[in-house]
Every structure is written in C-alpha cells, then in structure tokens.
Design a protein around this motif. Structure first.
Motif, mmCIF file in Angstrom:
data_model
loop_
_atom_site.group_PDB
_atom_site.id
_atom_site.type_symbol
_atom_site.label_atom_id
_atom_site.label_comp_id
_atom_site.label_asym_id
_atom_site.label_seq_id
_atom_site.Cartn_x
_atom_site.Cartn_y
_atom_site.Cartn_z
ATOM 1 N N ALA A 65 -3.190 9.816 2.154
ATOM 2 C CA ALA A 65 -3.023 9.741 3.611
ATOM 3 C C ALA A 65 -2.661 8.309 3.971
ATOM 4 N N ASP A 66 -1.453 8.139 4.538
ATOM 5 C CA ASP A 66 -0.981 6.792 4.864
ATOM 6 C C ASP A 66 -1.246 6.513 6.338
ATOM 7 N N GLU A 67 -2.177 5.639 6.617
ATOM 8 C CA GLU A 67 -2.531 5.260 7.997
ATOM 9 C C GLU A 67 -2.730 6.478 8.892
ATOM 10 N N LYS A 81 0.825 -1.217 0.000
ATOM 11 C CA LYS A 81 0.000 0.000 0.000
ATOM 12 C C LYS A 81 0.861 1.271 0.000
ATOM 13 N N THR A 82 1.807 1.332 0.943
ATOM 14 C CA THR A 82 2.639 2.531 1.044
ATOM 15 C C THR A 82 3.494 2.703 -0.209
ATOM 16 N N VAL A 83 4.034 1.596 -0.693
ATOM 17 C CA VAL A 83 4.864 1.681 -1.904
ATOM 18 C C VAL A 83 4.028 2.202 -3.073
ATOM 19 N N LEU A 92 2.115 11.470 5.882
ATOM 20 C CA LEU A 92 2.879 10.258 6.163
ATOM 21 C C LEU A 92 2.376 9.504 7.373
ATOM 22 N N GLN A 93 2.749 8.246 7.388
ATOM 23 C CA GLN A 93 2.286 7.290 8.386
ATOM 24 C C GLN A 93 2.639 7.695 9.823
ATOM 25 N N ASN A 94 3.846 8.195 10.018
ATOM 26 C CA ASN A 94 4.300 8.367 11.385
ATOM 27 C C ASN A 94 4.711 9.811 11.666
HETATM 28 NI NI NI Z 1 2.343 1.092 4.789
#
Ligand code: NI
Ligand SMILES: Nc1ncnc2c1ncn2[C@@H]1O[C@H](COP(=O)(O)OP(=O)(O)OP(=O)(O)O)[C@@H](O)[C@H]1O
Length: 309
Positions: free
Chosen positions: A174-176, A44-46, A92-94
């Motif tokens: 939007a990643d997570e 997913k992120t890639v 980003l995710q984090n």
């Molecule tokens: Ni991911």
C-alpha cells in the motif's frame, strides 16, 4: 514468504544514474506488516514497484526477490501479471490517477474480483457488493454505478482498497494509503486496512509514522535509497537509534515539526561514507569516509546503519 536480497534499482537519465534503491534486504513472514518510512524521494515507491516489476524502460534492476519460493525477477511477464492481479496487490498512491475515470467503480471492482477466478456475472456482482459493504459503504448498489469523479477522496481510497483486497491477496503493498485525507478519513482507512487485510502480509509505504505504527509490526526507515534502521514499531518510536530516525520522528507534526537541517542528497551523486553525515549532528571523521553496514549492534531484532549509535 517474501524475501528480498540485495535489491538495487537505478534509472538511466541524461543527468546520470539515479540510484533509487540500493542494496535493500527485506524478509516478510506470512501475515507480517511492515511500514516503510522516509522522506520524499528516498526510494520507497520504487522499492515497492521493483518487487512487482512495474518499472519504466530506463531501469536497471539486480538482486533477488523471492516470493513463496518463486524468483520474481525471472518469472515470465505473463506469469508476473497473474501474480500481480491475484497474489500480490499494489494499492497505488493516487486513486484519482489509478481509477479509470470512464468506468463505473462497480465494473472496476468486478474486474479485480474476476481476476484468477472463474465467476459468473451474477457471482462477481454479488462479491462486488460484499466488498463495497466491507469497505463501509452503506449503499453499495448506488456506489457501484458511480463514476470515480462522483466520489470524494476518502470514498475513492475505499474503492481502491476494495480493489486491492478483491483477490484475497497474500501480500498487499500500500503506497501512501492515507495521503491527502483528513483526520477522520485517515482513521477510517487505517482501521479498514487493518480489518480487511488481517490475513495478508503488508508493506505500507508512508511518510506518516503514526499511521505506520498503528498498522505495522515492524518499521523500516529508508534514507537515500537504503535502509538505515529496522526494528519493532514500538521500539523504533520510543527508542530510535539512527540519527536520521531521531530527526524524522522530531519532524513529525505531533512532535513539533522540527525540520531536518539540510536537504536529501542527490541519488546521482551520493555523499561518501554515511549518506546522512552531511546532515547529522553527531557525524565524526569515520562517518565522512566509511560507509556503515546495517548491523545488529543493539539486539538481534534491531538493525541500525550508524558508526556512532
Ligand atoms: Ni512514493
Ligand atoms: N522513471 C524514473 N526515472 C528517473 N528517476 C526516477 C524515476 N522514477 C523515480 N525516480 C527517482 O527515484 C527516486 C525515488 O523515488 P520514489 O518515488 O521511490 O520516492 P518516494 O520515497 O516514494 O517519495 P514520495 O514519498 O515522495 O512518494 C526519486 O529521486 C525519483 O526522482
């Protein structure tokens, strides 16, 4: 507005070639919001990073990504940087990693506000305060002068959203966005995203089906680098077609947390036939040898990659 066709992203590693994204097609209309769901490591992120070309050096990428008629695979990096800052934003995710720990959050939002616009210091400060208000901070002046470590996880995530919407992007990836947040914070972030990004198109990457269905019009289910099912949220949830989607829904804590048997395949050495067949309760001989297409068997607005359903 966004048209991705036959996108393939792989990484060269000492162990072999990791096929993280394999022949993905996606078309997104203006304002449309899609959820990209699937278990950890499915790509997913890639996929999101490939759309905006934020990839490491060991990457090979092919296919087409067309955004408002521009071919994002071939535009020069300088142009791509402008697009990333202003038209397409990646949340980003984090937030603990993506916020600069040495810079007050106000400055970080101001940077995003100024990107692509010619604003005076006073104007960008004013806009920063407005954005902080918009993401529900009661005391924006105070928050502006805080460093990221002085904020809670939920607060940092709200700052990330303020940065993400600062340039009024047409597309938000939007990643997570709700990862590692408690229930109350999750709800707040989701409603914020849906209010502030009302006019933007969105690709929301998540494990959380409930979150995706709250925000999105459509869901794409990803398994081992490819899309296995694509359809409107409510239909995917009430009547999933692909055995992986069925298992994924059952694995959700709300539905009994029933783990999917087996483990996700190695992206270096993918199973023959249907990639899900080793874990599928309904697999037949054909599933073991023939790779199924993503097809419109059921209705024109749903797609499924399965021989049997
Ligand atoms: Ni991911
Ligand atoms: N730079 C890289 N080099 C080699 N392999 C990579 C690289 N980046 C990602 N991968 C691999 O690509 C695959 C897909 O990773 P990705 O981060 O897209 O998964 P994901 O679906 O976003 O998972 P999660 O839900 O845990 O975030 C994983 O197997 C990962 O190990």
């Amino acid at each position: 507005m966004l048209q991705v066709s036959n996108l393939k992203t792989s990484f060269r590693t000492p162990e072999g070639i990791v096929k993280a994204v394999d022949s993905i097609d996606l078309s997104l209309r203006k304002g449309e919001k899609v959820g990209l769901i699937g278990e950890t490591g499915c790509g997913k992120t890639v996929f999101g990073m490939s759309v905006v070309r934020l990839l490491p050096h060991n990457t090979s990428i092919s296919g087409k990504v067309s955004y408002k008629g521009k071919d994002l695979m071939t535009v020069p990096e300088s142009h791509m940087q402008n697009i990333r800052g202003s038209e397409i934003s990646f949340i980003l995710q984090n937030p603990s990693v993506s916020l600069n720990p040495l810079m007050r959050v106000g400055g970080q939002i101001e940077e995003a506000v100024r990107k692509g616009k010619n604003l005076s210091a006073q104007e960008s400060r004013k806009e920063t305060l407005r954005l902080l208000k918009e993401v529900n901070f009661q005391d924006p002046e105070y928050i502006m002068n805080r460093y990221p470590h002085e904020l809670s996880g939920g607060m940092k995530q709200r700052v990330m959203i303020a940065i993400g919407i600062a340039s009024e992007p047409d597309l938000i990836i939007a990643d997570e966005p709700t990862k590692a947040l408690d229930k109350g914070n999750k709800k707040e972030i989701l409603s914020l995203l849906s209010d502030t990004a009302e006019r933007s198109s969105m690709i929301m990457i998540t494990h959380d089906l409930a979150a995706a269905s709250e925000l999105c019009d459509r869901i794409l289910v990803m398994y081992a680098g490819e899309i296995v099912e694509d359809g409107p949220c409510d239909e995917i949830l009430s009547d999933p077609l692909h055995p992986y989607t069925i298992a994924f829904i059952k694995a959700h804590p709300k539905n009994g947390c029933k783990a999917i048997p087996g483990s996700s395949p190695s992206l270096i050495d993918l199973p023959s036939g249907c990639r899900f067949h080793p874990r599928c309760p309904d697999a037949c001989a054909k599933c073991r040898t023939n790779h199924p297409d993503l097809s419109n068997g059921h209705s024109h607005h749903r797609k499924n990659r399965c021989h049997c359903h």
